[in-house]
Design a protein around this motif. Sequence first.
Motif, mmCIF file in Angstrom:
data_model
loop_
_atom_site.group_PDB
_atom_site.id
_atom_site.type_symbol
_atom_site.label_atom_id
_atom_site.label_comp_id
_atom_site.label_asym_id
_atom_site.label_seq_id
_atom_site.Cartn_x
_atom_site.Cartn_y
_atom_site.Cartn_z
ATOM 1 N N VAL A 96 -10.629 35.599 4.791
ATOM 2 C CA VAL A 96 -11.877 34.951 4.381
ATOM 3 C C VAL A 96 -12.325 35.620 3.091
ATOM 4 N N ALA A 97 -13.016 34.866 2.224
ATOM 5 C CA ALA A 97 -13.444 35.454 0.946
ATOM 6 C C ALA A 97 -14.614 34.676 0.373
ATOM 7 N N PHE A 98 -15.397 35.363 -0.469
ATOM 8 C CA PHE A 98 -16.455 34.721 -1.244
ATOM 9 C C PHE A 98 -15.843 34.235 -2.563
ATOM 10 N N LEU A 272 -14.679 30.783 1.564
ATOM 11 C CA LEU A 272 -13.415 30.089 1.784
ATOM 12 C C LEU A 272 -12.572 30.880 2.770
ATOM 13 N N ALA A 273 -11.710 30.170 3.481
ATOM 14 C CA ALA A 273 -10.837 30.806 4.473
ATOM 15 C C ALA A 273 -9.480 30.132 4.448
ATOM 16 N N ARG A 274 -8.494 30.874 4.892
ATOM 17 C CA ARG A 274 -7.162 30.290 5.025
ATOM 18 C C ARG A 274 -7.152 29.323 6.204
ATOM 19 N N GLU A 275 -6.431 28.212 6.041
ATOM 20 C CA GLU A 275 -6.325 27.213 7.106
ATOM 21 C C GLU A 275 -5.769 27.826 8.384
ATOM 22 N N ALA A 276 -4.901 28.849 8.231
ATOM 23 C CA ALA A 276 -4.260 29.463 9.391
ATOM 24 C C ALA A 276 -5.156 30.465 10.113
ATOM 25 N N THR A 277 -6.331 30.756 9.577
ATOM 26 C CA THR A 277 -7.235 31.702 10.244
ATOM 27 C C THR A 277 -7.665 31.140 11.594
ATOM 28 N N HIS A 278 -7.754 32.003 12.606
ATOM 29 C CA HIS A 278 -8.061 31.550 13.960
ATOM 30 C C HIS A 278 -9.392 30.793 13.974
ATOM 31 N N PRO A 279 -9.432 29.609 14.636
ATOM 32 C CA PRO A 279 -10.670 28.810 14.658
ATOM 33 C C PRO A 279 -11.875 29.559 15.206
ATOM 34 N N ALA A 280 -11.661 30.438 16.171
ATOM 35 C CA ALA A 280 -12.794 31.192 16.730
ATOM 36 C C ALA A 280 -13.413 32.098 15.677
ATOM 37 N N LEU A 282 -13.386 31.467 12.426
ATOM 38 C CA LEU A 282 -14.113 30.571 11.528
ATOM 39 C C LEU A 282 -15.469 30.213 12.131
ATOM 40 N N THR A 283 -15.481 29.991 13.446
ATOM 41 C CA THR A 283 -16.742 29.681 14.124
ATOM 42 C C THR A 283 -17.728 30.831 13.997
ATOM 43 N N GLU A 318 -15.204 23.776 12.094
ATOM 44 C CA GLU A 318 -16.087 24.797 12.664
ATOM 45 C C GLU A 318 -17.374 24.930 11.859
ATOM 46 N N ALA A 319 -17.258 24.897 10.522
ATOM 47 C CA ALA A 319 -18.447 24.993 9.682
ATOM 48 C C ALA A 319 -19.315 23.757 9.818
ATOM 49 N N ASP A 320 -18.681 22.600 9.915
ATOM 50 C CA ASP A 320 -19.438 21.348 10.073
ATOM 51 C C ASP A 320 -20.257 21.371 11.365
ATOM 52 N N ARG A 321 -19.649 21.856 12.455
ATOM 53 C CA ARG A 321 -20.381 21.945 13.721
ATOM 54 C C ARG A 321 -21.520 22.959 13.624
ATOM 55 N N ALA A 322 -21.274 24.087 12.970
ATOM 56 C CA ALA A 322 -22.316 25.110 12.853
ATOM 57 C C ALA A 322 -23.516 24.609 12.053
ATOM 58 N N MET A 323 -23.261 23.755 11.043
ATOM 59 C CA MET A 323 -24.346 23.247 10.201
ATOM 60 C C MET A 323 -25.113 22.106 10.857
ATOM 61 N N ASN A 324 -24.404 21.241 11.566
ATOM 62 C CA ASN A 324 -24.996 19.979 12.010
ATOM 63 C C ASN A 324 -25.230 19.875 13.506
ATOM 64 N N GLU A 325 -24.771 20.842 14.289
ATOM 65 C CA GLU A 325 -24.945 20.779 15.734
ATOM 66 C C GLU A 325 -25.595 22.064 16.233
#
Length: 440
Positions: A96-98, A272-280, A282-283, A318-325
């Motif tokens: 993950v990175a800024f 930004l994060a790598r696509e392969a980073t574990h979804p948990a 990212l959550t 994961e980011a979409d759910r965190a923002m909108n749910e």
Amino acid sequence: MSQAFRNTLLSLRDLIVSAGPLAILAVALVVLAYWWLNPNPPKTVTLATGPAQSAYEEFGKRYQKALAAEGINVLLLASDGSSHNLELLREGKADVAFVQGGTAELQPDDTDELVSLGSLFVEPVWLFYRSDSAERRARSPRIDNLRQLRGWRVNVGSEGSGVPRLMERLLEANKLAPGDVQMSRLDQTPATVKFLAGELDALVFASAPESLMVQMLLQTPGVQLLDFPQHEAYARRFPFLTPVTLPRGVVDLAANVPAGDVRLVASTTSMLAREATHPALLTLFAQNAQKLHGGSGWFNRAREFPNSRHSELPLSKEADRAMNEPVPMLQRYLPFWLANLIERMWLVLGILLAIMLPLSRVVPPLYQFRVRSRVFRWYGRLREIENDMETGKAAPAELLQALDALEAQAEKVSVPLSYADELYALRNHIHLVRKKLLRT
């Protein structure tokens, strides 16, 4: 050992043998699903931040503390800045990175390998200059245009920060050639030392206001912050820039710093994060971003960030759910690792349950067969004795002896009480054959 206890053990053994294959199959499927879904995240994740004393480093420490509460160790990887962070992601050295918008060129593969966790905050272009340099070069204590930097000694930050590329584009838009400005690429700390010593005329940062360097320079006598009267025009020319205003007195109300509104241009920093980073993981980062960046600041109101605007890469689910749910119900009452395990495994467990329920109907008949077989197998021997009696192949004394042995074996048979009638039926049939034999 009492007979009742022995019967219980035998019944338990039969039940285990009958249901064992089904239980082994269920456990194997659960293990396979766990391996395939990999629900629990790794305990360590690498976050690329930025130079020492930068806002990126400060935010990195906040994420490190927040995720430590969930048992995740965040390794902070120092870097030269935004462009360097993007390279670290591409090379797999960071998870993950800024990354600041507009400071690095995206490659075609980035949209497949990288995802965005949302825009976190704006980073204004802070151009600090010395009042004495402005007096000497522009005949005025203040300047208000990038064209007035012609011939100045300006530090635009290290190459990995992405600021040099941004400044080149801004100077080019102002029709300044690369040689018109003496640009150096020193890190923030040595550049600030030279700037305060008078060896540089101006410094350029692209940083959040949380940066210690920014806050220090805003309150340093003899140092001015360039006002961008054309900030709206810059935002129209460059889609990754946003016009912002530093309100009067926001730095220090008592000292009225700044003395007036300062117009600035700002880029938006995303995580930004790598696509392969574990979804948990990212959550966790996306949920903590809501807490760490959701407050009001110098350039935004509360809950304006994180958002999906200005994102140059696809937003992760994961980011979409965190923002909108709202926060999932399980995470409100359970530790994150347990809630995540249930959320990621419940569908598979439901499917397994739907498969195993019909198969479980085989267990009762199989158990019944095993218990009754302990009784019924002796009927074969009883039939042999009866056939020998009818054909006269054996003497009556031998047959009586065989019946006695058979009855002794039947008395040793143990079955659950619910199947006792089968055992007593066997003993009754042995008695009937004996009576028939004695009549002959």
